[in-house]
Design a protein around this motif. Structure first.
Motif, short mmCIF file in Angstrom:
data_model
loop_
_atom_site.label_atom_id
_atom_site.label_comp_id
_atom_site.label_asym_id
_atom_site.label_seq_id
_atom_site.Cartn_x
_atom_site.Cartn_y
_atom_site.Cartn_z
N LYS A 163 48.27 -30.50 -29.02
CA LYS A 163 49.01 -30.59 -27.76
C LYS A 163 48.14 -31.18 -26.66
CE LYS A 163 51.72 -27.81 -24.50
NZ LYS A 163 52.25 -26.44 -24.20
N ARG A 164 46.90 -30.68 -26.52
CA ARG A 164 46.00 -31.19 -25.48
C ARG A 164 45.64 -32.65 -25.74
NH1 ARG A 164 40.77 -28.85 -25.20
NH2 ARG A 164 40.62 -29.97 -23.22
N SER A 165 45.36 -32.96 -27.00
CA SER A 165 44.98 -34.32 -27.35
C SER A 165 46.12 -35.29 -27.05
CB SER A 165 44.61 -34.38 -28.83
OG SER A 165 44.39 -35.71 -29.26
N ASN A 166 47.34 -34.92 -27.43
CA ASN A 166 48.49 -35.78 -27.21
C ASN A 166 48.73 -36.02 -25.72
OD1 ASN A 166 51.76 -35.66 -26.75
ND2 ASN A 166 51.20 -36.93 -28.49
N ALA A 167 48.66 -34.95 -24.92
CA ALA A 167 48.89 -35.09 -23.48
C ALA A 167 47.82 -35.97 -22.84
CB ALA A 167 48.91 -33.71 -22.83
N GLN A 168 46.58 -35.82 -23.26
CA GLN A 168 45.51 -36.63 -22.69
C GLN A 168 45.70 -38.11 -23.01
OE1 GLN A 168 41.14 -35.64 -22.32
NE2 GLN A 168 41.05 -36.82 -24.22
N GLN A 169 46.04 -38.41 -24.24
CA GLN A 169 46.26 -39.82 -24.61
C GLN A 169 47.39 -40.43 -23.80
OE1 GLN A 169 47.24 -39.31 -28.70
NE2 GLN A 169 45.38 -38.15 -29.08
#
Length: 281
Positions: A163-169
């Protein structure tokens, strides 16, 4: 948006992730429309199947875009073989639920979904500038929070979650549009996501739950790729300078944070540092 059906010159379309799903559907559409299409992907066999009807206007470049060395090689080839790029579609995808480090030492999702896109957007800027009405379509779903980027740990060595990785990208790719349009005010930069699930083969390393959900829900609820890409075709046919965001055909407001220009500059510096670090790897 509207579709421009007037007669026009042959355009040059570059599509990353263009051998499957929406990328392949776009490649087929633009080849049928008479455009020159360069597809960047992993499967030559899939490319040859979609390009069979117009092989003289179709070009394939094999690459794993989670590797910056491959991205550099592709960019260098495009700069040698192309006089301009009318539309750059950034659609390469490989979903990972867990942190994975590439042989170059980068977190794989960050490398694929942001660093490679930064490389294409910045290093191909001159070819886009040479087009009359250039446009970039970045298939990064818009709408992430302004504070989604972990500037102190961009590659999420600590506390990685999908979730964090997706939002950051997603947030990083919205800010990439600031860098792109500052350098070329005539450029249209669209952050785009489908309105709903799209039927396609599922490329990724994920858990059983996500894979089963994709296998079951895709055929039941998903759009066919040919239907999902119609808003992208409209954007490419009638590009508008500046930044914009869409879910399907519906315009969405751009996420505005208190330090967008500064955050975009910080991202650019971090990306340049990563490119310098991996030069020659």
């Amino acid at each position: 948006m509207f579709r421009n059906r007037r007669e026009r010159a042959v355009r040059t379309i570059v599509i990353t992730g263009g051998t499957d799903g929406m990328g392949a559907a776009l490649a087929r559409h633009h080849l049928a429309a008479g455009d020159r299409v360069t597809v960047i992907g992993r499967s030559r066999a899939k490319f040859e199947a979609l390009a069979a009807a117009a092989p003289s206007r179709a070009e394939f470049v094999a690459a794993d875009l989670s590797l910056l060395a491959d991205g550099r090689r592709v960019v260098d080839r495009l700069k040698r073989s192309h006089e301009r790029i009318d539309a750059l579609v950034l659609a390469a995808s490989f979903v990972r639920q867990r942190r994975h480090e590439t042989p170059e030492g980068h977190e794989a999702s960050w490398a694929l979904f942001f660093l490679s896109k930064y490389l294409f957007v910045t290093r191909l800027a001159d070819l886009l500038h040479a087009a009359d009405r250039p446009v970039i379509v970045n298939t990064a779903v818009p709408g992430a929070r302004p504070d989604a980027i972990a500037f102190d740990d961009l590659e999420m060595v600590d506390g990685f979650t999908f979730k964090r990785s997706n939002a950051q990208q997603r947030r990083a790719n919205e800010l990439l549009g600031i860098l792109a349009t500052d350098r070329n005010p005539d450029l249209g930069y669209v952050t785009w996501g489908p309105a709903r699930l799209v039927r396609s083969s599922f490329a990724g390393e994920v858990g059983a739950g996500m894979r089963v959900a994709a296998a079951v829900l895709g055929p039941l609820l998903g759009q066919h790729p040919e239907d999902a890409i119609r808003p992208i075709i409209d954007v490419i046919d009638a590009p508008i300078p500046g930044r914009a965001a869409y879910r399907g055909a519906k315009a969405r407001p751009l996420t505005v944070g208190p330090h967008d220009e500064e955050d975009a500059a910080r991202l650019a510096q971090a990306a340049e540092d990563a490119l310098t670090k991996t030069r020659g790897v």
